[in-house]
Structures are given as structure tokens and as C-alpha cells.
Design a protein around this motif. Structure first.
Motif, PDB file in Angstrom:
ATOM      1  N   ILE A 174       0.659  -0.662   0.149  1.00 47.30           N
ATOM      2  CA  ILE A 174       0.233  -0.331  -0.315  1.00 47.30           C
ATOM      3  C   ILE A 174       0.839   1.102   0.004  1.00 47.30           C
ATOM      4  CG2 ILE A 174      -1.333   1.417   1.499  1.00 47.30           C
ATOM      5  CD1 ILE A 174      -3.024  -1.124  -0.056  1.00 47.30           C
ATOM      6  N   ILE A 175       2.285   0.736   0.794  1.00 44.55           N
ATOM      7  CA  ILE A 175       2.665   2.800   1.067  1.00 44.55           C
ATOM      8  C   ILE A 175       3.475   2.871  -0.290  1.00 44.55           C
ATOM      9  CG2 ILE A 175       4.543   3.407   1.953  1.00 44.55           C
ATOM     10  CD1 ILE A 175       1.657   3.434   4.239  1.00 44.55           C
ATOM     11  N   GLU A 176       4.117   1.248  -0.857  1.00 45.93           N
ATOM     12  CA  GLU A 176       4.886   0.944  -2.254  1.00 45.93           C
ATOM     13  C   GLU A 176       3.501   1.782  -3.115  1.00 45.93           C
ATOM     14  OE1 GLU A 176       7.252   0.981  -2.985  1.00 45.93           O
ATOM     15  OE2 GLU A 176       8.249  -0.619  -2.094  1.00 45.93           O
ATOM     16  N   ILE A 177       2.119   1.836  -3.453  1.00 43.54           N
ATOM     17  CA  ILE A 177       1.306   1.958  -4.430  1.00 43.54           C
ATOM     18  C   ILE A 177       1.087   3.752  -3.999  1.00 43.54           C
ATOM     19  CG2 ILE A 177      -0.630   2.250  -4.751  1.00 43.54           C
ATOM     20  CD1 ILE A 177      -1.276  -1.064  -3.985  1.00 43.54           C
ATOM     21  N   ILE A 178       0.610   4.462  -2.712  1.00 44.37           N
ATOM     22  CA  ILE A 178       1.015   5.283  -2.468  1.00 44.37           C
ATOM     23  C   ILE A 178       1.796   6.302  -3.108  1.00 44.37           C
ATOM     24  CG2 ILE A 178       1.160   7.332  -0.383  1.00 44.37           C
ATOM     25  CD1 ILE A 178      -0.505   5.634   1.530  1.00 44.37           C
TER      26      ILE A 178
ATOM     27  N   ASN B 158       5.162   3.482  -6.357  1.00 45.56           N
ATOM     28  CA  ASN B 158       6.513   2.036  -7.119  1.00 45.56           C
ATOM     29  C   ASN B 158       5.352   1.204  -7.537  1.00 45.56           C
ATOM     30  OD1 ASN B 158       8.669   3.360  -6.896  1.00 45.56           O
ATOM     31  ND2 ASN B 158       8.196   3.343  -3.893  1.00 45.56           N
ATOM     32  N   TYR B 159       4.157   1.563  -8.531  1.00 50.07           N
ATOM     33  CA  TYR B 159       3.740   0.337  -8.833  1.00 50.07           C
ATOM     34  C   TYR B 159       4.370  -1.126  -8.477  1.00 50.07           C
ATOM     35  CZ  TYR B 159       0.797   4.099  -8.997  1.00 50.07           C
ATOM     36  OH  TYR B 159       0.089   5.319  -9.287  1.00 50.07           O
ATOM     37  N   ASP B 160       5.057  -0.769  -9.704  1.00 47.39           N
ATOM     38  CA  ASP B 160       5.838  -2.909  -9.617  1.00 47.39           C
ATOM     39  C   ASP B 160       6.203  -3.317  -8.697  1.00 47.39           C
ATOM     40  OD1 ASP B 160       5.410  -2.344 -12.549  1.00 47.39           O
ATOM     41  OD2 ASP B 160       7.621  -2.157 -12.881  1.00 47.39           O
ATOM     42  N   ASP B 161       6.742  -2.512  -7.836  1.00 44.59           N
ATOM     43  CA  ASP B 161       6.841  -3.635  -6.681  1.00 44.59           C
ATOM     44  C   ASP B 161       6.184  -3.421  -5.464  1.00 44.59           C
ATOM     45  OD1 ASP B 161       9.950  -2.553  -6.921  1.00 44.59           O
ATOM     46  OD2 ASP B 161      10.155  -1.040  -5.732  1.00 44.59           O
ATOM     47  N   ALA B 162       5.314  -2.339  -5.601  1.00 46.18           N
ATOM     48  CA  ALA B 162       3.979  -2.679  -5.122  1.00 46.18           C
ATOM     49  C   ALA B 162       3.262  -4.733  -5.577  1.00 46.18           C
ATOM     50  CB  ALA B 162       2.464  -1.861  -4.830  1.00 46.18           C
ATOM     51  N   ASN B 163       3.322  -4.624  -6.931  1.00 47.69           N
ATOM     52  CA  ASN B 163       2.253  -5.777  -6.866  1.00 47.69           C
ATOM     53  C   ASN B 163       3.169  -6.821  -7.387  1.00 47.69           C
ATOM     54  OD1 ASN B 163       0.124  -7.009  -9.220  1.00 47.69           O
ATOM     55  ND2 ASN B 163       2.133  -7.284 -10.371  1.00 47.69           N
TER      56      ASN B 163
ATOM     57  N   PHE C 291      -7.032  -1.935  -5.036  1.00 44.21           N
ATOM     58  CA  PHE C 291      -6.380  -0.370  -5.319  1.00 44.21           C
ATOM     59  C   PHE C 291      -5.449  -0.262  -5.878  1.00 44.21           C
ATOM     60  CE2 PHE C 291      -3.666   2.242  -2.914  1.00 44.21           C
ATOM     61  CZ  PHE C 291      -4.682   3.451  -2.437  1.00 44.21           C
ATOM     62  N   LEU C 292      -4.440  -1.287  -6.382  1.00 42.53           N
ATOM     63  CA  LEU C 292      -3.517  -1.183  -6.900  1.00 42.53           C
ATOM     64  C   LEU C 292      -4.291  -0.798  -8.576  1.00 42.53           C
ATOM     65  CD1 LEU C 292      -0.107  -1.041  -7.946  1.00 42.53           C
ATOM     66  CD2 LEU C 292      -0.685  -3.793  -8.312  1.00 42.53           C
TER      67      LEU C 292
END
Length: 402
Positions: free
Chosen positions: A150-154, A157-162, A189-190
Motif C-alpha cells: 500500500i505504501i509502495e502504491i501511495i 512504486n507500482y511494480d514493487d507493490a505488485n 487498490f493498485l
């Protein structure tokens, strides 16, 4: 020796496995009770561990951890956080300090995450960089990864979040599929951030599959609300209305009820603490009473033994004194009768009437004890008289008197 070592290892391994099995069973029982909103029963079971004198520090650590999770279920984050501190205090007394520190740090992170204090969250993420996730159970690890996502998405950093979400999904598919809706919610959410409605729908369907399979209405409601908000923002009012209806058909979480549950648990804890402290006090009083009674009994026994020893010593001293007196008289008689010859006529000797009585009783076969009883004198006195008789008559034993 090698066989003995292996046997000890096997026994130790069995003990550890049994202990872990008991903890898992206990945690599962608390989870089931909380899932049924039977929070008071959870607290009662937890207190049975906390106030059991046989509970280890690790078992108490685990009990406080479960109490924290119970309060977290009813959104009382202050109590949840406080119980994590109690858990840490017990956990630091075990031989699993590294595991305890890691677990508590992550659970505190979850609470701050739920409170959405993002500045504090980033600070804690930095502090937790050195946490060894191999020491954490898989379920907690998966949830931690999804929270980090969630923090990565905020942060964009979408790839790391995924990647983190996919890792969390892989973990939960193995250890806790019933909670996969929560992880797929992060996936939704992503894709919402990426403005990909099709993928949002796909993640939603997967989440709903598990939510309906395990009949978790709370997940279904939260997912529906998430979709309603997403499509409202997308200005797709038809779909927004559809998901709003799904959410409305489910029972609404009653914040008042949640607060009542929280107050009930706090009051229950006060009562349980009072009851257990009273029982501990009564047990301590009983223990002290038993100690006092035991002390009095010991004193009584020691007093009796002392009195008996004193009495026996007094008696022994009297006997020794009597024997000494007899010995003196015997020596005197032996000295006076040294040159006297034997006289077969007893009555012409210097024997006393008492000694003549003893001779007559010896003749009829009486023992020294029997003679003493009959003449009301001690056995030692009988012996004393017999020695005088033997020396006076110049004989060696009682058989010569017959």
C-alpha cells in the motif's frame, strides 16, 4: 553415548512440537471465538493462561498477543497497542527474543497502519528494515508484505507493490485462503490507482470468490463499498448503484455496538483481574496458614523430642549414679570378704534378709526381672545383690545356688 544424545534430541523435539501444537490450538480457538464476535469468551480463555502459575513466559507472551488481536478486532487500538507492550515484556524473558522483537514490531506497525498515520508508518518501515522475516509466521509475513505494498502504491512504486501483493497472495493461498479477500483488496487498490477498471473487476471477482466461499460478510461488504466508491469516482453511476446495493444488503457495522463491546471487555478484564487477584490472595493466605501450622507442628515435635531426650538423660544419669553406688559397695564388700571362706549355711553368712529372699527366688527359677517385679526393686538392684551373694558365698553363678 551417541544413541543417548539422539534420544535426548528426539524427546526435546517432541516437547517443542507439543508446545507449538498447543499454542496453535489455543490461537485457533481465539480466532474462532472472535470471528463469532464472542470476545468475552476470548478474554476469559486468555486470562486462564495469564493467571495460570504453570504458564511459561512464552505462553503468556502469546496470550497477550491474542488479547491485542482481540481488541484490534473491535477497533480499540489503544488497548491493542498496550497489550503488545505486555506481550513484549513477557517475550523478552524467553529464549526467543529476536522472534518476539520482530513479531511485536510488525504488530505495532499494523496498528499504526490501520490508524493511517503515514508519517509514523514510514518511520517504522525504516526501523523494521533489519527484521528477519524468517522468524515470523507466514500469515503475518503475508499481511506485512501487503501493507508495505500500500505504501509502495501511495509512493507510485507500482511494480514493487505488485510484486509484494503477489508474494502475499502466494503465502495466503497456502496458509490462510479465508483471508485472501483482504489481499486481493490491495490488488484492487493498485489497479484503481492505475485506472484499469477491467483488472479492478478481475481482482474483485477473485476476492469475492473467497469471501463467499468462507462466508465472510465483512469482507464482502468492504469489497462492495470499495467498488461503489471506485465507480462513483469513475462517474459510472449504474455500477456504483449496483455495488452500493450489495453493501446495503449486508448488516451494517454498528459503531455503538463496537464501543459497547470494547467497554464490556474492559469491565470484564477488571472483574477477572480482581477475581484472580482475590484467588491468589486466598491461596497465599492458605499457604501462609499451612506454613504456620507446619511450623507449630515442627516446634511441637522438637519440643517433645527435647523433653524425651532430657528425661532419658536424667534417667540415664540416675542409673549411672546407682550403678556407681553399687560398684562402690561391691568393691567394699569384695575387699572385706577377700579372705573369707565359703559357708554353705546361708544363714550364718552376712547376707541380708533381702538377699536371702533373692536366693530363694533364684532356686525356684525366677529371672532377675521377675525377682525385681516380685520384690518391688529394679533389675539392677537384683544384680547388685546377686554379686554380693556370689562373692559372699564364693560361687560363680546362679546355678550354684540351686
Amino acid at each position: 553415548m551417541k544413541t543417548l544424545y539422539i534420544l535426548i534430541l528426539l524427546v526435546f523435539s517432541c516437547f517443542i512440537s507439543a508446545q507449538n501444537g498447543n499454542l496453535k490450538k489455543f490461537n485457533d480457538e481465539i480466532y474462532v471465538l472472535n470471528s463469532k464476535h464472542q470476545y468475552e469468551q476470548s478474554i476469559i480463555k486468555i486470562y486462564e493462561v495469564l493467571y495460570n502459575p504453570k504458564s511459561s513466559h512464552y505462553e503468556k507472551y502469546n496470550a497477550y498477543l491474542q488479547k491485542s488481536l482481540t481488541y484490534k478486532r473491535i477497533y480499540n487500538f489503544n488497548e491493542a497497542y498496550g497489550n503488545l507492550n505486555y506481550a513484549l515484556e513477557e517475550g523478552l524473558k524467553t529464549d526467543k527474543v529476536k522472534e518476539v522483537n520482530s513479531k511485536i514490531a510488525i504488530e505495532k506497525f499494523f496498528i499504526i497502519f490501520d490508524l493511517q498515520r503515514f508519517e509514523k508508518i514510514r518511520e517504522m518501515i525504516n526501523d523494521n528494515k533489519n527484521i528477519d522475516l524468517s522468524l515470523i509466521d507466514e500469515e503475518t509475513k503475508g499481511l506485512y508484505l501487503s501493507a508495505l505494498a500500500i505504501i509502495e502504491i501511495i509512493d507510485g512504486n507500482y511494480d514493487d507493490a505488485n510484486d509484494k501483493i503477489n508474494n502475499a497472495i502466494s503465502i495466503y493461498e497456502k496458509v490462510s485462503p479465508k483471508d485472501l479477500p483482504n489481499i486481493y483488496g490491495k490488488k484492487m487498490f493498485l489497479y484503481q490507482k492505475l485506472n484499469q477498471p477491467e483488472k479492478v473487476e478481475e481482482a474483485f471477482r477473485k476476492a469475492m470468490y473467497y469471501a463467499e466461499k468462507y462466508k465472510t460478510d465483512l469482507y464482502i461488504k468492504n469489497l462492495a463499498i470499495n467498488m461503489w466508491e471506485f465507480y462513483t469516482h469513475q462517474n459510472n453511476l449504474e455500477k456504483a448503484k449496483y455495488y452500493r446495493e450489495i453493501a446495503d444488503n449486508l448488516k451494517e457495522d454498528d459503531n455503538t455496538l463496537i464501543n459497547i463491546n470494547s467497554l464490556k471487555l474492559i469491565e470484564l478484564e477488571k472483574k477477572l483481574t480482581s477475581d484472580y487477584l482475590r484467588k491468589e490472595y486466598e491461596a497465599q493466605q492458605k499457604k501462609q496458614l499451612l506454613i504456620i501450622v507446619g511450623f507449630v507442628i515442627v516446634l511441637g515435635i522438637l519440643g517433645y523430642l527435647g523433653f524425651t531426650l532430657f528425661k532419658n538423660r536424667k534417667k540415664r544419669l540416675a542409673v549411672e549414679s546407682e550403678n556407681l553406688e553399687i560398684r562402690k559397695k561391691l568393691d567394699e564388700i569384695l575387699f572385706n570378704s577377700k579372705n573369707e571362706t565359703e559357708d554353705s549355711d546361708f544363714k550364718n553368712t552376712n547376707l541380708t534378709d533381702r538377699q536371702l529372699e533373692i536366693i530363694e527366688l533364684v532356686k525356684v527359677g525366677k529371672t532377675n526381672k521377675e525377682i525385681g517385679a516380685e520384690l518391688y526393686i529394679s533389675e539392677n538392684t537384683v544384680k547388685y545383690h546377686l554379686k554380693i551373694i556370689y562373692n559372699t558365698l564364693g560361687i560363680e553363678n546362679r546355678w550354684d545356688l540351686r
